[in-house]
Design an enzyme around this catalytic site. Structure first.
Site, PDB file in Angstrom:
ATOM      1  N   TYR A 247      32.071  40.184  37.428  1.00  0.00           N
ATOM      2  CA  TYR A 247      32.247  40.519  38.846  1.00  0.00           C
ATOM      3  C   TYR A 247      31.197  39.787  39.671  1.00  0.00           C
ATOM      4  CZ  TYR A 247      34.697  44.692  37.105  1.00  0.00           C
ATOM      5  OH  TYR A 247      35.540  45.556  36.471  1.00  0.00           O
ATOM      6  N   HIS A 255      36.522  42.903  43.038  1.00  0.00           N
ATOM      7  CA  HIS A 255      37.341  42.716  41.847  1.00  0.00           C
ATOM      8  C   HIS A 255      36.692  41.685  40.945  1.00  0.00           C
ATOM      9  CE1 HIS A 255      40.745  45.053  43.134  1.00  0.00           C
ATOM     10  NE2 HIS A 255      40.772  44.441  44.298  1.00  0.00           N
ATOM     11  N   LYS A 286      42.873  36.548  37.379  1.00  0.00           N
ATOM     12  CA  LYS A 286      41.493  36.289  36.990  1.00  0.00           C
ATOM     13  C   LYS A 286      41.485  34.994  36.204  1.00  0.00           C
ATOM     14  CE  LYS A 286      40.772  41.184  36.433  1.00  0.00           C
ATOM     15  NZ  LYS A 286      40.629  41.542  37.838  1.00  0.00           N
TER      16      LYS A 286
END
Lengths: 346, 443
Positions: A247, A255, A286
């Protein structure tokens, strides 16, 4: 100095202030695994204890922020002392609570004194109008007592709610004793008395710390330390098939940007794993980060993997039928990240 | 290795202890859970004051939640004591609402498994004592979660499921119905079991009364366990413990196919309804009755020691002896039988296929060619001969092909320059010949 107890390779933090200090000052989050006292029957928010990953515990010990100790067993010699002090504490608490409860009741009665007087007068008038004087006298005394009882039971800490107390039907000048069953008791989260414990050396393998020397642990720890020093916040990534979730700041407000996977240098990475991890990362928005430590051990090299939506070779979109061009419909893009090497956290 | 004498010993500070005023104040705190993040999450930290403020708010809430301690009235707490030697927790005062789905009774005392006790402690329903001192949650984790009782990971799984609302029990192998039992439609008992696996719901009053009855029948007839042959004369209350009968039935009816020895069948089944309702069906754990479990106990019969005759075709043992007269009812006489004739009649009924299955069979027959039905293949005695046969057949097949068509190089019938219209191409192919029938007819 914060103390963290370790048992069977698991480090648990039991104090809320310790958890706060670790998260705010040091950027180490951990994971709460216990029931939350306010809502013990739900799963969305859990409470103490905080479970630290072995890498987190080791990092905290290495930088000297925390002392790791082996979880101490209760000492039988201290038992009688502890028992006596507990009994004493309970008695004392009981006395204090009774006093406080009486105090609260008195305050409440004072507040409502005017109202009680008004009510009494109104009742008297009404009954005098309706029936004889003797009946109104009798009725006047009862509502006074009933009202004081009602006001007393409204106070939040009053014991007369349960049916176990002895109700006093007379005027409220007599103090009803607090029954034993109404005593408020704390179910302590952390051990309520201090205890001595042996410090744990995380460099040495022991029953409570089996991770020392294990290559998997060393690998993950070096990656963890490197990413932590660059200022990221890391947590476990079991949900996403990786080793860590990276993070940019506190997970409460940000997020994760990367799923970090740790690979030993020289380990061949099967293409299927690469593809599946890349696809998973893309679908949860991600970037997959492949990390491995450099041979000199100081820095670690990371390459990020992005799976694009178009085949870069034949320019087909995923909607078109596959197999036309015969190649894999994804392009794996590797990019080197510049190495770090700072000893302190940015 | 006393840590006290160890000079390097570290003092672990005590946890927070609330004073009386704080205890009273704790009763009036809010019961609602605040939301986790105030508004949608940000993408990148940009050092702005607004972000910092939101983060601070979230963190404040989190610390406040974590710092709260459990405060309960002494009257609403059930006292319980941890027994490490026996590995369970014994309740000292009567249990509350959780007794419907958790815990078990043994010898008239109420007991809890360690994971159940720890969960209830975290919920604030019980007060756990060890050597007369109440345990904090930390100490309880340390003492109750050991390798021989329940591990930390197992407890995490248990508490997670409990918090979701499920009723979680220790696994009992006897509670799983075998496929054979299910086939025999012993679903009456299966429906009992469904209750225990579903979410926690209101227990019907009948089950509570059954549990009480089961607990009341506390004189565990030890005699029954030793002499399973003898019939006891306890009057059976109607129970939903007939899965026990069920478990006995398939075992007994295995060797008996068809109407052989009806007396034997009846005889073996008779004891079941009477003995089933003891609530002591568990032969191993005498008198142990689980809560929230409708009579799922191990069967009293030890099937490993009861010999069943093997009537399968490998070693037929078809002579069935007379059953013991004490197993039979009074007016029924047992006799011995030879089941040989019945075994021969097995599997002789024509299988009734549905229309669809018949059609499928018929279709498949068309395409199915069994190599072994071929007489020529049967003549082959070795693989080489079979290969030779295959080669011969292949040659024969190819002999029927005209060589001028199949053996010469392929030549195009028409080159692109030759045919400039479909008509000429068709002419070449001689597929359609133009006929002049009408020309001759006119003359």
């Amino acid at each position: 100095m914060l103390v963290v107890e370790v048992a069977n390779g698991r480090s648990l933090v039991w104090g809320a202030e310790a958890v706060q200090a670790l998260r705010e000052r040091l950027g180490v989050g951990g994971r709460t695994v216990g029931a939350l006292p306010r809502g013990p029957r739900q799963n969305s928010r859990l409470g103490l204890p905080l479970l630290l990953m072995p890498e987190e515990a080791r990092l905290l010990a290495e930088i000297g922020a925390v002392t790791l100790v082996s979880a101490p067993r209760p000492d039988p010699r201290q038992h009688s002392l502890a028992l006596a002090s507990f009994k004493r504490q309970q008695e004392q608490g009981f006395q204090e609570q009774s006093a406080l409860a009486a105090e609260a009741r008195e305050i409440r009665r004072q507040e409502l004194l005017e109202k009680i007087a008004e009510g009494q007068a109104a009742k008297k008038q009404k009954l005098e109008q309706e029936s004889g004087v003797s009946e109104s006298q009798g009725a006047g005394a009862n509502p006074a007592a009933a009202e004081s009882e009602a006001s007393a039971s409204q106070a939040p800490a009053e014991p007369e709610e349960a049916g176990s107390s002895s109700p006093q039907p007379g005027p409220s000048d007599e103090v009803a004793p607090l029954p034993r069953s109404a005593l408020l008791v704390q179910l302590a989260t952390a051990r309520p008395r201090p205890i001595k414990a042996r410090p744990l050396d995380w460099r040495v393998q022991s029953k409570d710390w089996p991770h020392a020397g294990r290559p998997a642990h060393e690998l993950r720890y070096s990656i963890y330390r490197d990413l932590w020093e660059r200022g990221f916040f890391l947590s476990a990534a079991g949900k996403f098939g990786g080793d860590f979730l990276v993070y940019p700041g506190d997970p409460l407000r940000f997020h994760a940007h990367y799923i970090a996977q740790c690979w030993a240098p020289g380990d061949p990475i099967p293409l299927q794993d690469l593809v599946s991890a890349g696809r998973l990362g893309t679908s949860v928005r991600k970037t997959l980060l492949l990390c491995s430590p450099q041979p000199d051990g100081l820095r670690s090299q990371e390459g990020s993997v992005n799976v694009l939506n178009k085949c870069g070779v034949c320019d087909l979109n995923p909607g078109d039928s596959p197999g036309k061009c015969g190649c894999l419909h994804l392009l794996i893009w590797m990019r080197e990240r510049p190495g770090g090497g700072h000893a302190s956290r940015r | 290795m006393e840590p006290e004498l160890d000079p390097a010993a570290v003092e672990v500070p005590a946890g927070r202890v609330l004073c009386a005023r704080e205890l009273l104040a704790a009763r009036s705190r809010s019961q609602k859970l605040p939301q986790r993040s105030h508004g949608p999450k940000d993408f990148l930290p940009d050092g702005s004051a607004a972000q910092a403020e939101r983060l601070r708010l979230c963190r404040e809430e989190l610390w406040q939640l974590l710092a709260e301690e459990r405060v309960e009235r002494l009257g609403s707490l059930v006292a319980a004591e941890w027994r490490p030697e026996e590995g369970f927790v014994e309740l000292k005062s009567p249990a509350g609402k959780f007794w419907q789905t958790m815990g078990f009774s043994e010898q008239g005392r109420q007991r809890l498994h360690p994971e159940e006790a720890l969960y209830l402690l975290e919920c604030g329903s019980i007060q756990l004592f060890y050597q007369d001192l109440p345990l904090s949650i930390q100490e309880a984790y340390q003492l109750l979660l050991t390798e021989d009782t329940v591990t930390f990971l197992q407890y995490q799984a248990f508490s997670h499921l409990k918090r979701l609302g499920y009723v979680v029990r220790r696994f009992q192998p006897s509670s799983i119905l075998s496929p054979y039992e299910r086939q025999l439609n012993l679903d009456g008992s299966a429906r009992c079991l469904e209750d225990q696996n579903g979410k926690r719901k209101r227990r019907s009053s009948s089950s509570r009364s059954i549990n009480k009855k089961a607990k009341a029948l506390e004189n565990p007839p030890q005699g029954v366990n030793e002499t399973p042959e003898s019939l006891t004369t306890s009057s059976p209350p109607p129970c939903n413990q007939n899965n026990q009968c069920g478990e006995g039935k398939p075992q007994e009816s295995n060797p008996v196919k068809g109407p052989v020895g009806p007396s034997e069948l009846l005889g073996s089944l008779q004891p079941w309804p009477d003995l089933a309702n003891e609530g002591v069906g568990c032969s191993q754990e005498s008198g142990k009755v689980e809560n929230g479990v409708k009579g799922v106990c191990k069967p009293r019969w030890n099937f490993e020691q009861i010999p069943f005759p093997n009537m399968a075709s490998d070693s037929r043992h078809t002579l069935l002896l007379v059953p013991a007269p004490e197993l039979l009812p009074a007016n029924v006489a047992g006799r011995e039988t030879d089941a040989e004739s019945w075994c021969q009649k097995l599997n002789q009924r024509k299988e009734k296929l549905s229309r669809r299955e018949r059609e499928q069979h018929a279709e498949a027959q068309h395409f199915r060619e069994d190599v072994n039905l071929d007489p020529e293949v049967r003549c082959c005695s070795s693989w080489q001969e079979y290969k030779q046969l295959l080669r011969r057949r292949h040659l024969q097949k190819s002999r029927s092909r005209p060589p001028h068509l199949w053996d010469q190089p392929v030549r195009p019938l028409l080159s692109p320059g030759q045919a400039d219209s479909p008509a000429t191409a068709l002419q070449h192919l001689s597929v359609l010949r133009t006929t002049h029938l009408a020309d001759g007819g006119a003359r």
